[in-house]
Design a protein around this motif. Structure first.
Motif, PDB file in Angstrom:
ATOM      1  N   GLY A  93       0.919  -0.755   0.103  1.00 53.54           N
ATOM      2  CA  GLY A  93      -0.057   0.207   0.328  1.00 53.54           C
ATOM      3  C   GLY A  93       0.786   1.795   0.233  1.00 53.54           C
ATOM      4  O   GLY A  93       0.898   1.755  -0.063  1.00 53.54           O
ATOM      5  N   MET A  94       2.125   1.728   1.195  1.00 59.54           N
ATOM      6  CA  MET A  94       2.860   3.022   0.130  1.00 59.54           C
ATOM      7  C   MET A  94       3.540   2.425  -0.013  1.00 59.54           C
ATOM      8  O   MET A  94       3.920   3.470  -0.918  1.00 59.54           O
ATOM      9  N   LEU A  95       3.490   1.493  -1.641  1.00 61.15           N
ATOM     10  CA  LEU A  95       4.836   1.903  -3.038  1.00 61.15           C
ATOM     11  C   LEU A  95       3.298   1.530  -3.535  1.00 61.15           C
ATOM     12  O   LEU A  95       4.068   2.738  -4.400  1.00 61.15           O
ATOM     13  N   ALA A  96       2.185   1.455  -3.604  1.00 61.60           N
ATOM     14  CA  ALA A  96       1.188   2.011  -4.420  1.00 61.60           C
ATOM     15  C   ALA A  96       0.819   3.953  -3.858  1.00 61.60           C
ATOM     16  O   ALA A  96       0.346   3.958  -4.925  1.00 61.60           O
ATOM     17  N   GLU A  97       1.280   4.377  -2.971  1.00 68.38           N
ATOM     18  CA  GLU A  97       1.035   5.594  -2.986  1.00 68.38           C
ATOM     19  C   GLU A  97       0.903   6.308  -3.507  1.00 68.38           C
ATOM     20  O   GLU A  97       2.497   6.764  -3.912  1.00 68.38           O
ATOM     21  N   THR A  98       0.704   8.464  -3.848  1.00 63.17           N
ATOM     22  CA  THR A  98       0.760   8.659  -4.222  1.00 63.17           C
ATOM     23  C   THR A  98       1.075  10.200  -3.319  1.00 63.17           C
ATOM     24  O   THR A  98       1.506  11.040  -4.142  1.00 63.17           O
ATOM     25  N   GLU A  99       0.591  10.617  -2.414  1.00 60.35           N
ATOM     26  CA  GLU A  99       0.904  11.665  -1.850  1.00 60.35           C
ATOM     27  C   GLU A  99       2.088  11.739  -1.084  1.00 60.35           C
ATOM     28  O   GLU A  99       3.142  10.753  -1.030  1.00 60.35           O
ATOM     29  N   TYR A 100       2.663  13.356  -0.434  1.00 56.50           N
ATOM     30  CA  TYR A 100       4.008  13.148   0.058  1.00 56.50           C
ATOM     31  C   TYR A 100       4.115  12.790   0.890  1.00 56.50           C
ATOM     32  O   TYR A 100       2.909  12.948   2.065  1.00 56.50           O
ATOM     33  N   GLY A 101       4.952  12.185   1.782  1.00 56.75           N
ATOM     34  CA  GLY A 101       5.442  11.470   2.849  1.00 56.75           C
ATOM     35  C   GLY A 101       6.570  11.124   2.836  1.00 56.75           C
ATOM     36  O   GLY A 101       7.498  10.870   1.800  1.00 56.75           O
TER      37      GLY A 101
END
Length: 354
Positions: A93-101
Motif C-alpha cells: 500500500g505504501m508503494l502504491a501511494e501518491t501523496e507526499y510523505g
C-alpha cells in the motif's frame, strides 16, 4: 532501459528482445527491471524473468540483486503494485501511494519507506519536491515514483561493472547523496544571493535603494525554509532510536546517509541564521531611513508654521488690514514671514531640536 524511454506507450518498459518490433511485452508501469552483480555489467531482465521474480514463493538463487522500478502515474499500475506478492500488505500500500510523505521503517530483513527528491524541471530554482518510495531486501529492490525522479535515473546510470554496490542499500545511499548534493548546490546559490545583498547593503549610498534587497533576502528565506522542511524529517527518521536496521544496510543508511543529511541540515541552519541576521540589519536600515524622512518632513512643517500663520492672517477679508494700502505690502509681508521662520529656526537650534 532509461528513465525517459523513446517509445510512446502507456507504460515505458519494453523487453530488450522485442525492441525492434516496438511491442511492449511487459507493462503494469514497470520502467526498468535489471539484475546487478558486483564486478559485472548490468543485465536487463526479460519478461519471463520478471514474472518469475514476482511469483509468490520464488527463491532468488542468482548472485547479486534485482531492481524493479515502477511508474505509478496510471491507476492500473498502482493497482498492480498494491498487490505485489511476497510483500506485506501495508508495504504494498505504501508503494502504491501518491501523496507526499517521508518515512523509513524496517522489520527483519525488509526495509521500506518514502524519501524526497526533486522533479526534472530544467532550472534548479523551479524544481518542486516530490517523493519516491522503496522496499528492499538484500537481494531485491522495488522502487516507485509518480513523477520522473532524476536522482533515480542518476543512480541507475551509475551502475557500471565496477560501481555496483553489494546490496540495494547502496542505491538508497546514492539517491540520498544525489538529493543532498542538489540541496547543497541550491544552498550555494542562495548563499551567493546573500553575498550580493550584503555587499550592496554595505556599499549603498542612497538608502532609498534598499527595497530590492528585501526581495532577495525574502526569496532566500522562503527557499531555505522549504528545503529545511524536507531535510529535517529525513534527519529525524535516520536518527530514530526505534529504527532497527538490519546489518546489511546499517553502514549505508545509518552511517553514510545520516552524515550526508545532517551536513546538509547544518548548512541549511547556518544559511537561515545568516539570512535572518541580514534581514534584521536591512530592517534596521529601512527603519532608520524612514525616521530620517519623517524628521525632514517634521522640520519642514515646523519651519513653515510661522509663514502659514502670517499668510493666514493677511488673507483675512477684514477692513483696515495692516499693510493693505501701501505699494510694498506684499514684500513687507514676505519679509515678516522670513523673520518668523528665522526666529523659529534659531529657537530649534538653541533647543537642540535640529
Amino acid at each position: 532501459m532509461s528513465e525517459n524511454s523513446t517509445y510512446n506507450f502507456p507504460f515505458t518498459v519494453i523487453d530488450p528482445a522485442y525492441q525492434e518490433t516496438g511491442k511492449p511485452t511487459f507493462a503494469n508501469g514497470l520502467v526498468w527491471a535489471v539484475h546487478a552483480v558486483p564486478g559485472q555489467d548490468l543485465r536487463p531482465l526479460g519478461q519471463e524473468e520478471v514474472e518469475d521474480l514476482l511469483t509468490p514463493g520464488h527463491e532468488l538463487t542468482s548472485q547479486g540483486w534485482f531492481w524493479l522500478h515502477f511508474d505509478t502515474v496510471h491507476s492500473s499500475a498502482r493497482s498492480f503494485v498494491a498487490h505485489l506478492p511476497d510483500l506485506p500488505e501495508d508495504v504494498c500500500g505504501m508503494l502504491a501511494e501518491t501523496e507526499y510523505g517521508i518515512a523509513l521503517e524496517a522489520a527483519d530483513d525488509l526495509i521500506w519507506g518514502a524519501l524526497p527528491a526533486f522533479d526534472d524541471a530544467l532550472s534548479e530554482d523551479d524544481r518542486e519536491i516530490c517523493a519516491w518510495r522503496f522496499a528492499m531486501r538484500p537481494d531485491l529492490l522495488i522502487t516507485t515514483r509518480r513523477n520522473p525522479i532524476p536522482v533515480l535515473g542518476a543512480a541507475y546510470r551509475s551502475l557500471k561493472a565496477d560501481h555496483i554496490p553489494p546490496t540495494p542499500a547502496g542505491i538508497i545511499d546514492r539517491a540520498l547523496r544525489e538529493f543532498t548534493g542538489t540541496v547543497r548546490r541550491q544552498l550555494g546559490q542562495l548563499d551567493d544571493d546573500l553575498d550580493r545583498a550584503e555587499d550592496a547593503l554595505l556599499l549603498i549610498e542612497h538608502r532609498s535603494d534598499l527595497g530590492h534587497l528585501g526581495g532577495i533576502v525574502g526569496k532566500v528565506r522562503r527557499r531555505a525554509t522549504e528545503l529545511r522542511r524536507v531535510v529535517t524529517p529525513i534527519d529525524r527518521v535516520l536518527k530514530d532510536e526505534d529504527l532497527d536496521l538490519p546489518d546489511w544496510a546499517e553502514d549505508e543508511l545509518r552511517d553514510r546517509a545520516e552524515r550526508q543529511v545532517h551536513a546538509a541540515l547544518d548548512d541549511l541552519i547556518a544559511l537561515q541564521d545568516r539570512a535572518r541576521s541580514l534581514q534584521d540589519e536591512l530592517g534596521s536600515n529601512q527603519a532608520e531611513e524612514t525616521n530620517r524622512r519623517l524628521y525632514i518632513v517634521s522640520v519642514g512643517t515646523t519651519l513653515m508654521l510661522p509663514a502659514t500663520f502670517v499668510t493666514g492672517f493677511f488673507g483675512m477679508n477684514t477692513g483696515g488690514m495692516f499693510l493693505a494700502q501701501g505699494a510694498w505690502g506684499t514684500i513687507e509681508a514676505g519679509f515678516v514671514c522670513f523673520v518668523f521662520m528665522s526666529v523659529t529656526f534659531l529657537f530649534m537650534k538653541f533647543a537642540r531640536l535640529l
